[in-house]
Design a protein around this motif. Sequence first.
Motif, PDB file in Angstrom:
ATOM      1  N   GLY A 141      -9.922  -7.400  12.976  1.00 55.34           N
ATOM      2  CA  GLY A 141     -11.049  -6.891  12.197  1.00 55.34           C
ATOM      3  C   GLY A 141     -10.645  -5.975  11.063  1.00 55.34           C
ATOM      4  O   GLY A 141     -11.326  -4.997  10.751  1.00 55.34           O
ATOM      5  N   LEU A 142      -9.480  -6.276  10.462  1.00 51.24           N
ATOM      6  CA  LEU A 142      -9.030  -5.579   9.255  1.00 51.24           C
ATOM      7  C   LEU A 142      -8.792  -4.076   9.430  1.00 51.24           C
ATOM      8  O   LEU A 142      -9.172  -3.297   8.558  1.00 51.24           O
ATOM      9  N   PRO A 143      -8.167  -3.666  10.535  1.00 50.97           N
ATOM     10  CA  PRO A 143      -7.835  -2.239  10.623  1.00 50.97           C
ATOM     11  C   PRO A 143      -6.795  -1.918   9.558  1.00 50.97           C
ATOM     12  O   PRO A 143      -5.782  -2.615   9.445  1.00 50.97           O
ATOM     13  N   ASN A 144      -7.046  -0.914   8.736  1.00 50.63           N
ATOM     14  CA  ASN A 144      -6.081  -0.549   7.689  1.00 50.63           C
ATOM     15  C   ASN A 144      -6.438   0.824   7.167  1.00 50.63           C
ATOM     16  O   ASN A 144      -7.512   1.348   7.480  1.00 50.63           O
ATOM     17  N   LYS A 145      -5.553   1.388   6.403  1.00 48.40           N
ATOM     18  CA  LYS A 145      -5.717   2.781   5.985  1.00 48.40           C
ATOM     19  C   LYS A 145      -6.403   2.933   4.627  1.00 48.40           C
ATOM     20  O   LYS A 145      -6.474   4.038   4.089  1.00 48.40           O
ATOM     21  N   GLY A 146      -6.890   1.834   4.078  1.00 48.41           N
ATOM     22  CA  GLY A 146      -7.557   1.924   2.771  1.00 48.41           C
ATOM     23  C   GLY A 146      -6.539   1.783   1.653  1.00 48.41           C
ATOM     24  O   GLY A 146      -5.403   2.226   1.762  1.00 48.41           O
ATOM     25  N   TYR A 147      -6.966   1.141   0.552  1.00 47.91           N
ATOM     26  CA  TYR A 147      -5.990   0.776  -0.490  1.00 47.91           C
ATOM     27  C   TYR A 147      -5.282   1.975  -1.103  1.00 47.91           C
ATOM     28  O   TYR A 147      -4.109   1.880  -1.503  1.00 47.91           O
ATOM     29  N   ALA A 148      -5.973   3.139  -1.167  1.00 45.81           N
ATOM     30  CA  ALA A 148      -5.354   4.298  -1.835  1.00 45.81           C
ATOM     31  C   ALA A 148      -4.105   4.744  -1.074  1.00 45.81           C
ATOM     32  O   ALA A 148      -3.126   5.207  -1.674  1.00 45.81           O
ATOM     33  N   TYR A 149      -4.133   4.573   0.242  1.00 50.18           N
ATOM     34  CA  TYR A 149      -2.965   4.936   1.067  1.00 50.18           C
ATOM     35  C   TYR A 149      -1.771   4.063   0.690  1.00 50.18           C
ATOM     36  O   TYR A 149      -0.660   4.564   0.489  1.00 50.18           O
ATOM     37  N   TYR A 150      -2.008   2.743   0.564  1.00 48.65           N
ATOM     38  CA  TYR A 150      -0.889   1.833   0.246  1.00 48.65           C
ATOM     39  C   TYR A 150      -0.393   2.065  -1.177  1.00 48.65           C
ATOM     40  O   TYR A 150       0.808   1.942  -1.448  1.00 48.65           O
ATOM     41  N   ALA A 151      -1.313   2.469  -2.061  1.00 48.37           N
ATOM     42  CA  ALA A 151      -0.891   2.814  -3.425  1.00 48.37           C
ATOM     43  C   ALA A 151      -0.052   4.089  -3.401  1.00 48.37           C
ATOM     44  O   ALA A 151       0.955   4.199  -4.114  1.00 48.37           O
ATOM     45  N   SER A 152      -0.428   5.025  -2.533  1.00 40.95           N
ATOM     46  CA  SER A 152       0.265   6.323  -2.520  1.00 40.95           C
ATOM     47  C   SER A 152       1.685   6.210  -1.951  1.00 40.95           C
ATOM     48  O   SER A 152       2.496   7.111  -2.136  1.00 40.95           O
ATOM     49  N   LEU A 153       1.979   5.113  -1.255  1.00 43.43           N
ATOM     50  CA  LEU A 153       3.310   4.961  -0.648  1.00 43.43           C
ATOM     51  C   LEU A 153       4.348   4.368  -1.596  1.00 43.43           C
ATOM     52  O   LEU A 153       5.535   4.313  -1.257  1.00 43.43           O
ATOM     53  N   VAL A 154       3.927   3.916  -2.768  1.00 45.73           N
ATOM     54  CA  VAL A 154       4.870   3.169  -3.629  1.00 45.73           C
ATOM     55  C   VAL A 154       6.138   3.955  -3.925  1.00 45.73           C
ATOM     56  O   VAL A 154       7.234   3.404  -3.880  1.00 45.73           O
ATOM     57  N   ALA A 155       5.993   5.253  -4.215  1.00 44.60           N
ATOM     58  CA  ALA A 155       7.168   6.029  -4.624  1.00 44.60           C
ATOM     59  C   ALA A 155       8.189   6.065  -3.496  1.00 44.60           C
ATOM     60  O   ALA A 155       9.374   5.767  -3.703  1.00 44.60           O
ATOM     61  N   GLU A 156       7.728   6.383  -2.276  1.00 45.88           N
ATOM     62  CA  GLU A 156       8.690   6.477  -1.171  1.00 45.88           C
ATOM     63  C   GLU A 156       9.250   5.108  -0.750  1.00 45.88           C
ATOM     64  O   GLU A 156      10.325   5.036  -0.170  1.00 45.88           O
ATOM     65  N   MET A 157       8.546   4.046  -1.071  1.00 44.83           N
ATOM     66  CA  MET A 157       9.054   2.709  -0.730  1.00 44.83           C
ATOM     67  C   MET A 157      10.194   2.269  -1.659  1.00 44.83           C
ATOM     68  O   MET A 157      10.946   1.354  -1.331  1.00 44.83           O
ATOM     69  N   GLN A 158      10.312   2.943  -2.805  1.00 46.21           N
ATOM     70  CA  GLN A 158      11.343   2.540  -3.776  1.00 46.21           C
ATOM     71  C   GLN A 158      12.749   2.642  -3.210  1.00 46.21           C
ATOM     72  O   GLN A 158      13.644   1.913  -3.613  1.00 46.21           O
ATOM     73  N   LYS A 159      12.951   3.556  -2.255  1.00 44.65           N
ATOM     74  CA  LYS A 159      14.312   3.754  -1.734  1.00 44.65           C
ATOM     75  C   LYS A 159      14.844   2.500  -1.029  1.00 44.65           C
ATOM     76  O   LYS A 159      16.043   2.360  -0.831  1.00 44.65           O
ATOM     77  N   HIS A 160      13.947   1.613  -0.631  1.00 40.94           N
ATOM     78  CA  HIS A 160      14.412   0.399   0.056  1.00 40.94           C
ATOM     79  C   HIS A 160      14.903  -0.668  -0.925  1.00 40.94           C
ATOM     80  O   HIS A 160      15.456  -1.691  -0.506  1.00 40.94           O
ATOM     81  N   ALA A 161      14.658  -0.434  -2.209  1.00 34.74           N
ATOM     82  CA  ALA A 161      15.155  -1.338  -3.256  1.00 34.74           C
ATOM     83  C   ALA A 161      14.800  -2.796  -2.982  1.00 34.74           C
ATOM     84  O   ALA A 161      15.647  -3.697  -3.054  1.00 34.74           O
ATOM     85  N   LYS A 162      13.551  -3.017  -2.609  1.00 37.55           N
ATOM     86  CA  LYS A 162      13.061  -4.399  -2.448  1.00 37.55           C
ATOM     87  C   LYS A 162      11.603  -4.428  -2.874  1.00 37.55           C
ATOM     88  O   LYS A 162      10.955  -3.377  -2.930  1.00 37.55           O
ATOM     89  N   PRO A 163      11.094  -5.603  -3.192  1.00 40.88           N
ATOM     90  CA  PRO A 163       9.700  -5.669  -3.665  1.00 40.88           C
ATOM     91  C   PRO A 163       8.714  -5.085  -2.654  1.00 40.88           C
ATOM     92  O   PRO A 163       8.894  -5.218  -1.439  1.00 40.88           O
TER      93      PRO A 163
END
Length: 312
Positions: free
Chosen positions: A73-95
């Motif tokens: 049933g689409l449990p998720n943290k809301g799009y703003a949360y996934y947008a806010s993670l972009v900077a910290e995800m960069q360290k993985h050097a993958k899309p």
Amino acid sequence: MNIDLSTTVAEVSLENCIYNASGPLCTTAEHLHAIGESQAGAILTKSATLELREGNPQPRYYENDLGSINSMGLPNKGYAYYASLVAEMQKHAKPYFVSVSGLSLENNLTILKHLNTVKEVSAIELNLSCPNVPGKPQTGYDFEQMQRVLDKVCALEGHPLGVKLPPYFDIIHFHQVADILNKYPIQFVTCVNSIGNGLVIDVDAEQVVIKPKHGFGGVGGDYIKPTALANVRKFFVLLRDDIDVIGCGGIKNGRDAFEHILCGASAVQIGTQYMREGTGCFERIANELVALMQEKGYQSITDFKGKLKSID
Ligand code: RRO
């Protein structure tokens, strides 16, 4: 021989063509970092809505040897949360791909407009096929609504856009959907979401195995591999050459990944098996695919992608 599993999806480069399906274990920052630290070729989020959602009542996921059934049933943290993670995800050097599944066209437009301003998002997978929100039909089965959605979302400028499709079962439907998709500047399609509204039964208890919707839910795993392969194959053949097909459905080993790529997949996503095995599945399946390619004398996935033979 140096065997290369690299690929591109929507002109985004991936070192490994194997990554997670949107759905299992990709909802929290912790999940997404674990995917980042694994051998997965990309990080894909759980489908995001406008606001955080708790999803359907538990139990809402069940698996057996043949696959899984879910009604999350689409449990998720809301799009703003996934947008806010972009900077910290960069360290993985993958899309970093964000899946979007707004509960209305207006919601999807709001979400996409915002995500398009977030530079580090690599691409967006618009989910047209969630089977589990009571009262919300799967957009992918309503061809007129699908066109209304594509008309609007494709008018936005921004990140590469792909769509996650439900499985289709009739040849005429493959043609009708391909004709629609070929009119729009989308860059990839993901085939397939779970087979919607299946029913798994516990014979001992004489009962359904998940609570929402009287036990009806999306089916994944071995149960759906032939359907997934058929959808990958048909859309690979029918879609424009500049639309990549991503295979999803029943991949639990290197041979399954090979089959999807042979049908035309540029990359493959792992759902049920990732839920079972955790992030180690990406490296294991990649190693098995490399071993199979070595046996066959293939160096890169382009050596066999789409080259499935018919019987003359
Ligand atoms: O969250 C879910 O119930 C769910 C989604 Br959004 C989807 O696209 N596919 C699926 O099997 N479950």
